[in-house]
Design an enzyme around this catalytic site. Sequence first.
Site, PDB file in Angstrom:
ATOM      1  N   HIS A 179    -109.368 -67.972  75.342  1.00  0.00           N
ATOM      2  CA  HIS A 179    -110.742 -67.592  75.693  1.00  0.00           C
ATOM      3  C   HIS A 179    -110.737 -66.818  77.007  1.00  0.00           C
ATOM      4  O   HIS A 179    -109.775 -66.892  77.764  1.00  0.00           O
ATOM      5  CB  HIS A 179    -111.636 -68.838  75.860  1.00  0.00           C
ATOM      6  CG  HIS A 179    -111.266 -69.664  77.055  1.00  0.00           C
ATOM      7  ND1 HIS A 179    -110.158 -70.484  77.087  1.00  0.00           N
ATOM      8  CD2 HIS A 179    -111.823 -69.754  78.289  1.00  0.00           C
ATOM      9  CE1 HIS A 179    -110.054 -71.055  78.267  1.00  0.00           C
ATOM     10  NE2 HIS A 179    -111.057 -70.624  79.032  1.00  0.00           N
ATOM     11  N   ARG A 223    -101.565 -83.607  81.762  1.00  0.00           N
ATOM     12  CA  ARG A 223    -101.724 -82.430  82.629  1.00  0.00           C
ATOM     13  C   ARG A 223    -103.157 -82.400  83.150  1.00  0.00           C
ATOM     14  O   ARG A 223    -104.084 -82.763  82.425  1.00  0.00           O
ATOM     15  CB  ARG A 223    -101.425 -81.168  81.835  1.00  0.00           C
ATOM     16  CG  ARG A 223    -101.755 -79.897  82.565  1.00  0.00           C
ATOM     17  CD  ARG A 223    -101.370 -78.659  81.778  1.00  0.00           C
ATOM     18  NE  ARG A 223    -101.608 -77.491  82.603  1.00  0.00           N
ATOM     19  CZ  ARG A 223    -102.756 -76.814  82.621  1.00  0.00           C
ATOM     20  NH1 ARG A 223    -103.745 -77.161  81.823  1.00  0.00           N
ATOM     21  NH2 ARG A 223    -102.914 -75.794  83.421  1.00  0.00           N
TER      22      ARG A 223
HETATM   23  O1  LIG Z   1    -106.482 -76.052  82.293  1.00  0.00           O
HETATM   24  C1  LIG Z   1    -106.267 -74.869  82.523  1.00  0.00           C
HETATM   25  O2  LIG Z   1    -105.282 -74.450  83.128  1.00  0.00           O
HETATM   26  C2  LIG Z   1    -107.239 -73.812  82.032  1.00  0.00           C
HETATM   27  C3  LIG Z   1    -108.629 -74.326  81.849  1.00  0.00           C
HETATM   28  C4  LIG Z   1    -109.575 -73.234  81.503  1.00  0.00           C
HETATM   29  O3  LIG Z   1    -109.214 -72.148  81.126  1.00  0.00           O
HETATM   30  C5  LIG Z   1    -111.023 -73.496  81.626  1.00  0.00           C
HETATM   31  O4  LIG Z   1    -111.424 -74.619  81.965  1.00  0.00           O
HETATM   32  O5  LIG Z   1    -111.803 -72.534  81.403  1.00  0.00           O
HETATM   33 FE   LIG Z   2    -110.809 -70.721  81.181  1.00  0.00          FE
END
Ligand SMILES: O=C(O)CCC(=O)C(=O)O
Ligand SMILES: [Fe+2]
Length: 188
Positions: free
Chosen positions: A54, A120
């Site tokens: 996204h 994570r």
């Molecule tokens: O967890 C990540 O590194 C990416 C999270 C992300 O793309 C978002 O929260 O929009």
């Molecule tokens: Fe994001």
Amino acid sequence: MKELSFAIMELLAISLGLDRLYFKTFFEDGESIMRCNSYPPCNNSSLTLGTGPHSDPTSLTVLHQDQVGGLEVYLDNKWFAVRPRLDAFVINIGDTFMALSNGKYKSCLHRALVNREVERKSLVYFVNPKEDKTVKPTKKLCSSDEERKYPDFTWSDLYEFTQKHYRADVSTLQGFIPWFIAGKPSNY
Ligand SMILES: O=C(O)CCC(=O)C(=O)O
Ligand SMILES: [Fe+2]
């Protein structure tokens, strides 16, 4: 976070030949969001969502990931891992800033993979304009209406689209425009 994002906004304005305070002023009364992402370990990739590909519908993203790693960006038809660094933030342009710069800055396609063994975590700060402020590029970035790539909209419009009608992906803004022009139908 706010100060850092405003410093970046100043650099973005300078890079576009605008008054250095142009974006800072635009976002000063904005409604930013802080999100904590937690990805439990999962060794069955078919059961795992993570965060799918996204671009962020928001304006500017300041992201910190832990040492586990998993964030990837898409460039030249390939996914590239973003190496985790405790002493660094990842800065992404979002769809709203792409519209505000009339497409001169592109939002960035990214995803987060889940680790098989360990949890994570990431911490993400999303900068947004005030919800009812019109997102419209300055005349310095498009001198005529024909040059406009996106209609005037508000963050509240785009947020509603992503919350109720569309899961953010690579073409959120392209999907948003017909819905918005059609008068934001609720049965979309
Ligand atoms: O967890 C990540 O590194 C990416 C999270 C992300 O793309 C978002 O929260 O929009
Ligand atoms: Fe994001």
